[in-house]
Scaffold this active site. Structure first.
Site, PDB file in Angstrom:
ATOM      1  CD  GLU A  48      -2.631   1.075   2.618  1.00  0.00           C
ATOM      2  OE1 GLU A  48      -2.972   0.012   3.143  1.00  0.00           O
ATOM      3  OE2 GLU A  48      -2.838   2.191   3.117  1.00  0.00           O
ATOM      4  CB  CYS A  66      -3.539   4.813   4.406  1.00  0.00           C
ATOM      5  SG  CYS A  66      -4.487   3.769   5.515  1.00  0.00           S
TER       6      CYS A  66
END
Lengths: 495, 495
Positions: free
Chosen positions: A229, A269
């Site tokens: 990620e 995030c």
């Protein structure tokens, strides 16, 4: 406290031990794995205040947040343990023999792929680190885990690693089921990813870091999957009907967005780094209110000096670009290692012409894009890179009236949100946390929710095996009481 | 007949058209897609003898084989159509909102990833080519398909492409749902794989070809998945108990293996190119009988001159290696473009020390490895590259007595066969056709069976959407009557 970087020779020894442990651990029952995961959760709790205080010192995160994050990490471990035992992820398919047609008996399930290397994330010292989602899901799948501690919270990681090690010892499993290494330089990571016994990689961090792992993994003699990620600006699209519905609505939306931008000092995030609207008085009001909220905010201390420095520099670079207007900066002067919440704005034309403005500014920053009309908004949606999430602030009629914007937004995200902000990631089977590249390296898998187990397995078909030799999941009697697809019918009956 | 290689400009135009078609085609219902696939099957049948005769001329394959292969291809289209409609592959997960905990409503399903490029295979002009498994599964997923015809059967491919085009026109779908291009050089393939609108690739062929596609795909700005099947020698392990059970057994095993080696002139991806046993009189008898069967065989005409030449050269290179003994070659002299069935043997020590002997010799060739003992057999299993299949010829007691060999064999294959040869691939949900690298680029997916649909989708989560706006698969009322996991329970009830 200082930790030595693991040497290449140490990593070789660790990986060989992990492989030997794999040969034993993959034979464990689903219940044994689930019990181990629950035991790790207990050991994390037993690590008590020392764990919380160490993490507070290393990450600057507030105590309440860290206590919540530990609870969340324990919930991940126990809920993935439940999913491990339920066994849906084994995706058992059985087709019985049809001798007349010469068709053999075939039985397919998922087997663990082998040792998994996990890189701890800076922004989640528990939930995405040593005993976080990657570790939990890999243990559920039957894979040993080798964690490289994030250097910014190496002591925290060490305490969690000891908790895991205790749980493994109590379960009488081979010590090699888990290993913990330190490494500040890239050499440690490269040695881990390129080792012949490493079979998959989990990572949460920067684009540069994730892409390097991805490239190393693909250049191996035997390439391996990397689930990295790598950042996301989580765009919020303000559709015109919603924004126009009332002045109250515009104000509430602005407050909601401001809260999401500043949550955790913008270090999630799923932080919304981009807000896209169509110019006009409704958007003006939204921007004004957003600016007021940001201006009144208090700067927060960031995770570590490197992140605070990067925030200041990247934000300054973005604000210095032509056609970018600073709307508001928190009035309170930031102290050392603090990040000042900031909102800026630019035209769609400027945004589309300037790739720098598409880059994530990791911290409490957002950029409002003013489009001339819905065609320009469509252009923005079509030219955005892959994201973890896209949010639409929209009435049902807005959604119906903007099919192309909706379709383009869908194409760039893994989670598609209506009338809510992207921060707040529910740990559930229905969660998709993973989006098109460059948000993640593989949009086909999630790193949150029990479907994350699927990252660490591959299908194996048995043809013509005696019932007594088959794994329990594939036996006629269905001793594990699994849901299985038998001759194209889903059933939990024995065969 | 000659076909022009598609130019880069033509490919750009085709891919843009495919993307526009994708925006329409992905909105079609499962029934519409299934109907299209069934219609393609009908059109293939309607292509009649012309299709069979063209394929016979281009591939040298016998008429009966080609008629069977067309029937199999039609079965693939119709059985994947059934699977498309059943919708298990959508993997619907719903978690309803829990307002007290702040948990939003989340609903996840699988969405098509976009235009898929399929490279036709030389050895299956129907089943792995223009309307083969890759095309069928991609259409089921909701993806447009662009086929690059294999140059060795370009006219056959053209006829099938026209059948697909007719079916699309009859269904009133955009023409861009399918495109067909020719290309002899690598430039066509590279232009297809690197085009921005290409979202995935399917390929069956050589290691060199598949690896080039894989590397191009990973070097893109936005990497895309490549599902390449790149060859396999499908080892057969003869375990001692089985071989010793009777002289009759050894003879029957030899006949079975010889038949599998020679089937289709050895041009199946599941051809057994390696047979591994422990030295002794039982193995001697097996080798002798295998040699007799091979010696009596008749050479067959291979798919095209290039393949016949490669077979002759690769076989000669293998036989010329030190410590390789030729056991038998078909006594009948091969004619032009024919391949002579051949069996050779070598010691485990020679095999382990010589990577050339691990390489596939595509054609009716197999190498028998003689191990000194079961430790050497384990060494062979542990040092073999990834394979589509591994077969064990073994009694139940053999399996119990050789846990390490069994474990090592499992690690290198996608389909694990007991007491049968690898040729013969059942088209069923339980089939795994895909093994660890370098057998395929991605062992986590299958290219045969309805699970192949999963190669062309990715998960998308909807958060907080109104029921009226959700796709039918996710609506409360469950109008498609799907099996869905709702709050962690599998059910086909409405919500």
């Amino acid at each position: 406290m200082k930790f030595q970087d693991a040497t290449v020779a140490e990593i070789d020894s660790i990986m060989n031990k992990a492989w030997q442990a794999f040969l034993v651990y993959r034979q464990t029952s689903l219940k044994q794995r689930a019990d181990l995961m629950r035991s790790i959760a207990q050991e994390m709790e037993a690590a008590g205040d020392e764990l919380i205080h160490t993490a507070m010192r290393e990450t600057n995160l507030p105590e309440a947040r860290l206590r919540n994050e530990r609870a969340r990490t324990m919930f991940q471990l126990t809920s993935y343990a439940d999913a491990c035992e339920a066994g849906h992820w084994l995706e058992v398919r059985i087709d019985t023999a049809v001798p007349d047609k010469g068709d053999p008996d075939l039985r397919k399930w998922q087997v663990p792929i082998g040792p998994v290397v996990v890189f701890g994330a800076s922004n989640f010292p528990f939930a995405y680190s040593t005993a976080g989602g990657d570790t939990a899901s890999a243990l559920a799948a039957g894979c040993p885990v080798i964690v490289k501690a994030h250097p910014a919270h190496a002591e925290t990681s060490e305490i969690v690693a000891k908790a895991i090690t205790r749980a493994i010892a109590k379960a009488n499993l081979p010590a090699g089921v888990f290993a913990h290494v330190h490494g500040v330089g890239f050499e440690t990571g490269k040695a881990l990813v390129t080792h012949t016994h490493t079979r998959a990689v989990g990572f949460t961090g920067s684009y540069g870091g994730g892409k390097a792992l991805f490239d190393w993994a693909n250049q191996r003699k035997q390439p391996i999957p990397v689930f990295a990620e790598m950042g996301s600006i989580n765009p919020i699209f303000l559709l015109p009907g919603k924004l126009a519905s009332s002045a109250k609505e515009a104000k509430e939306l602005a407050a909601l967005c401001a809260g999401s931008v500043m949550l955790g000092t913008g270090q999630f995030c799923t932080n919304p780094g981009l807000i896209v609207g169509v110019e006009g008085k409704d958007l003006d009001l939204f921007i004004e209110e957003l600016g007021v909220a940001i201006g009144k905010a208090t700067p927060g201390t960031m995770l570590h000096p490197g992140i605070a420095k990067a925030y200041t520099e990247k934000k300054a670079a973005a604000l210095a670009e032509a056609d970018v207007t600073t709307v508001a900066v928190a009035a309170v002067e930031p102290q050392i290692n603090q990040g000042a919440p900031t909102v800026a704005s630019a035209t769609a034309k400027a945004f589309l012409g300037n790739p720098l403005l598409h880059q994530e500014v990791f911290g409490p920053y957002t950029l409002v894009i003013q489009c001339k009309n819905k065609e320009e908004m469509l252009g923005v949606a079509q030219h955005l890179e892959g994201q973890l999430t896209v949010s639409l602030m929209a009435t049902d009629q807005d959604v119906i009236d903007h099919p192309e914007v909706v379709a383009a937004a869908q194409d760039i995200c893994g989670r598609f949100i209506l009338n809510a902000v992207p921060t707040g990631v529910r740990v559930a089977l229905s969660m998709q946390h993973g989006g098109p590249f460059p948000a993640t390296t593989d949009s086909r898998f999630t790193s949150v929710g029990a479907d994350g187990i699927k990252r660490w397995v591959r299908p194996l078909s048995y043809q013509g095996w005696s019932d007594v030799l088959l794994p329990d999941a594939l036996k006629n009697g269905n001793p594990l009481h699994l849901w299985r697809t038998i001759n194209n019918k889903l059933t939990n009956d024995p065969l």
